[in-house]
Motif scaffolding. Structure first.
Motif, PDB file in Angstrom:
ATOM      1  N   SER A 145       0.837  -1.214   0.000  1.00  0.00           N
ATOM      2  CA  SER A 145       0.000   0.000   0.000  1.00  0.00           C
ATOM      3  C   SER A 145       0.866   1.256   0.000  1.00  0.00           C
ATOM      4  O   SER A 145       0.503   2.261  -0.617  1.00  0.00           O
TER       5      SER A 145
ATOM      6  N   ASP B 289      -6.356  -1.806  -4.546  1.00  0.00           N
ATOM      7  CA  ASP B 289      -5.670  -2.259  -3.329  1.00  0.00           C
ATOM      8  C   ASP B 289      -6.655  -3.046  -2.462  1.00  0.00           C
ATOM      9  O   ASP B 289      -7.552  -2.462  -1.854  1.00  0.00           O
ATOM     10  N   GLU B 290      -6.512  -4.356  -2.429  1.00  0.00           N
ATOM     11  CA  GLU B 290      -7.351  -5.247  -1.603  1.00  0.00           C
ATOM     12  C   GLU B 290      -8.844  -5.074  -1.901  1.00  0.00           C
ATOM     13  O   GLU B 290      -9.651  -4.947  -0.980  1.00  0.00           O
TER      14      GLU B 290
ATOM     15  N   GLU C 290      -7.483   0.905  -0.265  1.00  0.00           N
ATOM     16  CA  GLU C 290      -7.803  -0.169   0.673  1.00  0.00           C
ATOM     17  C   GLU C 290      -9.007   0.231   1.552  1.00  0.00           C
ATOM     18  O   GLU C 290      -9.844  -0.595   1.866  1.00  0.00           O
TER      19      GLU C 290
END
Ligand SMILES: Nc1ncnc2c1ncn2[C@@H]1O[C@H](COP(=O)(O)OP(=O)(O)OP(=O)(O)O)[C@@H](O)[C@H]1O
Ligand SMILES: [Mg+2]
Length: 233
Positions: free
Chosen positions: A41, A158-159, A83
């Motif tokens: 991240s 991101d995720e 995220e």
């Protein structure tokens, strides 16, 4: 399309990224892998301008990003699904999408509300709902849809499937696969290694702020030793 060279960055007195090199070609799906806290991240935050690089260079489409504030990077055509999702809680689904809508990259086939609703029919059923009335999965869909509304040439996820029910996760993977088929360049971080390695063209594996391995995703998919060593799977 995107090249990171010897990127160093950190928080306060601690260095988190210690010379990250990464390359993403137009139309590629590249995944950044590594266990918790390895700097995935943080690398994305450096690309998006959320965190300043201490040294090194990040070039997108021939443009040095380190000289540009975060909003200018989005305008160059980088869509980011963070995220934490960052959905506006008091705005409706439609308003969340409209605040992002732009055609900075002058796309030939720009994303419209109609197109993102086709991609995520569930969002259309929730158009008037406020961001904070959505389930986690719906919020994630909205975060992806919103990133598309800036008409990115590069999408960074991101995720995007973290903490979601299996059916919703499948829905998200289906959409990412569809975006890949449309030729969108994608940088993706996710914990579902198996699905990820089927989707991605190439991988970068991070350990303590450095890239320790990179190559074809299909090679890593077959290398149980490497996966065990760096991913604990
Ligand atoms: N805002 C912050 N302030 C201080 N340290 C931070 C901050 N954000 C991240 N870190 C530290 O930087 C390191 C890398 O974190 P990062 O979030 O990049 O990891 P990650 O690879 O994305 O992990 P995860 O898989 O858990 O998301 C960790 O040691 C983390 O504690
Ligand atoms: Mg992370």
């Amino acid at each position: 399309m995107l090249r990171l060279q010897q990127v160093h960055a950190g928080y306060g007195g601690s260095e988190v990224l210690s010379g990250v090199d990464l390359l993403l070609r137009e139309g590629e799906v590249v995944t950044l892998l590594g266990r918790n806290g390895m700097g995935k991240s943080t690398t994305i935050h450096c690309i998006m301008g959320q965190l300043a690089c201490r040294s090194g260079s990040i070039v997108f489409d021939g443009c040095e990003l380190n000289d540009l504030p975060a909003f200018r990077r989005a305008r160059l055509g980088i869509g980011w699904v963070p995220e934490e999702r960052h959905i506006f809680p008091n705005l409706s689904v439609q308003e969340n999408l409209q605040v992002a809508a732009a055609n900075f990259a002058s796309a030939q086939q720009p994303w419209t509300l109609q197109r993102v609703y086709q991609l995520f029919p569930r969002l259309q059923e929730r158009v008037q709902h406020a961001g904070n009335q959505l389930s986690g999965g719906e919020q994630q869909m909205l975060a992806i849809a919103r990133a598309l509304m800036i008409n990115p040439r590069l999408l960074i996820l991101d995720e995007a499937t973290e903490g979601l029910a299996p059916l919703i996760r499948q829905e998200i993977w289906r959409v990412i696969e569809q975006l890949k088929q449309q030729g969108l360049s994608i940088l993706i971080v996710d914990k579902h290694i198996k699905t990820l390695l089927q989707l991605a063209d190439r991988y970068y594996l991070m350990e303590k702020g450095q890239v320790v391995s990179s190559g074809e995703a299909s090679q890593l998919a077959q290398d149980a030793g490497l996966q065990a060593r760096y991913l604990g799977v």
